[in-house]
Design a protein around this motif. Structure first.
Motif, PDB file in Angstrom:
ATOM      1  N   ALA A 110      32.806  40.898  52.230  1.00 39.92           N
ATOM      2  CA  ALA A 110      32.098  40.638  53.484  1.00 39.92           C
ATOM      3  C   ALA A 110      30.999  41.665  53.730  1.00 39.92           C
ATOM      4  N   PHE A 111      31.328  42.950  53.566  1.00 33.46           N
ATOM      5  CA  PHE A 111      30.362  44.014  53.838  1.00 33.46           C
ATOM      6  C   PHE A 111      29.134  43.905  52.944  1.00 33.46           C
ATOM      7  N   CYS A 112      29.338  43.753  51.656  1.00 30.96           N
ATOM      8  CA  CYS A 112      28.199  43.755  50.732  1.00 30.96           C
ATOM      9  C   CYS A 112      27.439  42.443  50.738  1.00 30.96           C
ATOM     10  N   ALA A 113      28.084  41.366  51.155  1.00 27.98           N
ATOM     11  CA  ALA A 113      27.331  40.127  51.358  1.00 27.98           C
ATOM     12  C   ALA A 113      26.270  40.342  52.424  1.00 27.98           C
ATOM     13  N   ALA A 114      26.594  41.131  53.434  1.00 30.34           N
ATOM     14  CA  ALA A 114      25.641  41.417  54.503  1.00 30.34           C
ATOM     15  C   ALA A 114      24.627  42.477  54.086  1.00 30.34           C
ATOM     16  N   PHE A 115      25.094  43.561  53.477  1.00 32.50           N
ATOM     17  CA  PHE A 115      24.211  44.696  53.237  1.00 32.50           C
ATOM     18  C   PHE A 115      23.438  44.626  51.933  1.00 32.50           C
ATOM     19  N   ALA A 116      23.682  43.632  51.099  1.00 32.91           N
ATOM     20  CA  ALA A 116      22.907  43.491  49.874  1.00 32.91           C
ATOM     21  C   ALA A 116      21.443  43.212  50.158  1.00 32.91           C
ATOM     22  N   VAL A 117      21.137  42.606  51.293  1.00 30.18           N
ATOM     23  CA  VAL A 117      19.743  42.299  51.652  1.00 30.18           C
ATOM     24  C   VAL A 117      19.302  43.161  52.839  1.00 30.18           C
ATOM     25  N   PHE A 118      19.903  44.341  52.968  1.00 30.59           N
ATOM     26  CA  PHE A 118      19.636  45.181  54.130  1.00 30.59           C
ATOM     27  C   PHE A 118      18.178  45.628  54.201  1.00 30.59           C
ATOM     28  N   VAL A 119      17.547  45.834  53.034  1.00 32.37           N
ATOM     29  CA  VAL A 119      16.139  46.230  53.034  1.00 32.37           C
ATOM     30  C   VAL A 119      15.268  45.139  53.645  1.00 32.37           C
ATOM     31  N   LEU A 120      15.590  43.867  53.362  1.00 35.25           N
ATOM     32  CA  LEU A 120      14.844  42.756  53.951  1.00 35.25           C
ATOM     33  C   LEU A 120      15.179  42.597  55.434  1.00 35.25           C
ATOM     34  N   TYR A 121      16.446  42.818  55.789  1.00 32.99           N
ATOM     35  CA  TYR A 121      16.872  42.775  57.184  1.00 32.99           C
ATOM     36  C   TYR A 121      16.111  43.823  58.003  1.00 32.99           C
ATOM     37  N   ALA A 122      15.997  45.039  57.444  1.00 25.97           N
ATOM     38  CA  ALA A 122      15.300  46.110  58.155  1.00 25.97           C
ATOM     39  C   ALA A 122      13.820  45.780  58.344  1.00 25.97           C
ATOM     40  N   ARG A 123      13.219  45.209  57.329  1.00 28.51           N
ATOM     41  CA  ARG A 123      11.798  44.884  57.400  1.00 28.51           C
ATOM     42  C   ARG A 123      11.524  43.703  58.327  1.00 28.51           C
ATOM     43  N   GLN A 124      12.223  42.597  58.090  1.00 28.10           N
ATOM     44  CA  GLN A 124      11.870  41.329  58.718  1.00 28.10           C
ATOM     45  C   GLN A 124      12.509  41.135  60.090  1.00 28.10           C
ATOM     46  N   ARG A 125      13.717  41.634  60.297  1.00 31.34           N
ATOM     47  CA  ARG A 125      14.384  41.423  61.592  1.00 31.34           C
ATOM     48  C   ARG A 125      14.179  42.597  62.539  1.00 31.34           C
ATOM     49  N   LEU A 126      14.241  43.822  61.981  1.00 29.56           N
ATOM     50  CA  LEU A 126      14.073  45.001  62.828  1.00 29.56           C
ATOM     51  C   LEU A 126      12.632  45.497  62.866  1.00 29.56           C
ATOM     52  N   GLY A 127      11.787  45.003  61.956  1.00 32.71           N
ATOM     53  CA  GLY A 127      10.374  45.377  61.950  1.00 32.71           C
ATOM     54  C   GLY A 127      10.106  46.796  61.504  1.00 32.71           C
ATOM     55  N   LEU A 128      10.919  47.332  60.596  1.00 32.79           N
ATOM     56  CA  LEU A 128      10.765  48.718  60.151  1.00 32.79           C
ATOM     57  C   LEU A 128       9.891  48.813  58.906  1.00 32.79           C
ATOM     58  N   SER A 129       9.218  49.934  58.752  1.00 33.85           N
ATOM     59  CA  SER A 129       8.472  50.237  57.534  1.00 33.85           C
ATOM     60  C   SER A 129       9.444  50.724  56.456  1.00 33.85           C
ATOM     61  N   ASP A 130       8.921  50.982  55.245  1.00 31.24           N
ATOM     62  CA  ASP A 130       9.772  51.497  54.171  1.00 31.24           C
ATOM     63  C   ASP A 130      10.377  52.849  54.549  1.00 31.24           C
TER      64      ASP A 130
END
Length: 402
Positions: free
Chosen positions: A234-254
């Motif tokens: 469950a955890f890694c299913a969510a966090f495997a795309v965390f870089v995209l989540y941070a960029r696209q949903r939270l609007g964060l830079s690298d």
């Protein structure tokens, strides 16, 4: 600080502790830079998640075999050899990134080799620690190692890795190669220890089976291993795309993504500091059950929020939980498992734990690509709620001090 550690836990622990700190900086740098590297080549969530999956896949393939060999071979020498080989494996990736010839296939290959080495080095290190630290000091030693992991791997290395990638994309991977070489040299200076007593050598399959049976017969360790194996899916299913989540949903830079990752470290450091006091106050069983609830709340919060500060806050709480859980479980395993079985029992636990992480990473990319970035977080919250219900009674009835 090193003198204090040496006085209390011994010079050999200081060397192992320092090697861990150095290699954890390198690991963390690559952990932050790796997804950024793949994302710079492709925006496909499945391919980004695949880079995480291939590094975890060896735990599914080799964990049990690695555990058997850890119990057969000199654990200190094995850590030295594997760290040296991991430094070599990173060289072609560093050169390819520097010359702008890197491909997803090369990244996957190198990450798979790093993961394969990890199955041996991590299992051997965990089995080696009780040979150089007295039983009554194991909890302290594990807390120090986990605090070092938190500070070096997550607090220092994650923003450093993102920053190095922005400055020079090849730099994080060259730094990681160097840290593996330094760690190998440090562990090589630890004094050899007598081999643990063992039964007569049998087939590899029989030795693996002995470790499997021992863990399965221990109710508490079995419950913990199965719970976290499923929980890591469950955890890694969510966090495997965390870089995209941070960029696209939270609007964060690298760089913002790198700093968001450090919130794990903030919580983790607090967790290592609080773990002894929390366990003395509430008991291991209550802390383990509370930790399962924290996992549910974490995934649900991340699925709902679009605010970076909210995400950072819940990740701090999650970091506290992971370190408290880790100190309890690792110390328990080192105390109750016979020394000659530490590698095999540890590898069975790791197979469930990290094998679940590998499956989750593969699943997360597919889910995110098909139904959106928050879908894996919603499914993770639901799955952890079900795991909490199933594990609640066994954890309440068992004592982590037995």
């Amino acid at each position: 600080m090193r003198a204090l550690v040496s006085a209390r836990l011994g010079a050999d622990f200081t060397k192992l502790w320092t090697a861990s700190a150095v290699s954890n900086i390198g690991d963390g740098v690559t952990m932050a830079a790796g997804p950024l590297l793949v994302a710079s080549i492709t925006a496909d969530p499945a391919l980004v998640a695949g880079a995480v999956f291939v590094q975890q896949l060896p735990w599914l393939i080799f964990a049990l075999i690695s555990g058997a060999y850890v119990d057969r071979l000199d654990r200190r020498r094995l850590v030295v050899l594997v760290n040296a080989l991991r430094a070599v494996a990173l060289t072609p990736l560093t050169l390819a990134v520097a010359t702008d010839t890197v491909t997803v296939a090369l990244i996957y290959t190198v990450f798979f080799l790093l993961g394969t080495g990890e199955t041996l080095a991590d299992t051997a290190s965990g089995a080696f620690l009780p040979a150089i630290v007295a039983p009554e000091r194991l909890a302290t030693a594990n807390a120090r190692l986990m605090a070092t992991f938190t500070v070096a791997n997550q607090f220092v290395a994650k923003p450093l890795g993102a920053w190095l990638f922005v400055i020079a994309a090849a730099a994080p991977f060259g730094v990681n190669a160097l840290t593996f070489a330094v760690a190998a040299a440090l562990v090589a200076t630890i004094r050899p220890v007598p081999a643990p007593p063992s039964a007569p050598r049998t087939s590899l399959g029989a030795e693996i089976g002995e470790g499997l049976r021992w863990l399965w017969r221990h109710r508490l360790l079995r419950t913990l291993a199965v719970s976290m194996g499923l929980g890591n899916v469950a955890f890694c299913a969510a966090f495997a795309v965390f870089v995209l989540y941070a960029r696209q949903r939270l609007g964060l830079s690298d760089i913002g993504y790198g700093f968001l990752l450090t919130t794990f470290a903030v919580g983790g450091l607090l967790g290592t500091l609080l773990a002894p006091r929390l366990q003395a106050t509430f008991g291991a069983s209550a802390l383990l059950r509370t930790g399962l609830i924290v996992e549910v709340v974490t995934h649900a919060t991340l699925a709902i929020t679009r605010t970076p500060l909210v995400a950072a806050g819940i990740l701090i709480v999650f970091g506290i939980h992971t370190m408290v859980w880790g100190v309890i479980v690792v110390t328990l395993r080192q105390r109750v498992v016979p020394r000659h079985l530490l590698g095999r029992v540890g590898s069975v636990y790791a197979l469930l734990d990290l094998g679940g992480a590998a499956l989750g990473s593969l699943l997360g990319g597919v889910l995110a690509r098909t139904w959106g970035l928050t879908t894996p977080f919603w499914l993770a919250a639901t799955a952890m709620a079900m795991i909490t219900v199933a594990a609640w009674r066994p954890l309440r009835e068992s004592s982590a001090n037995n």
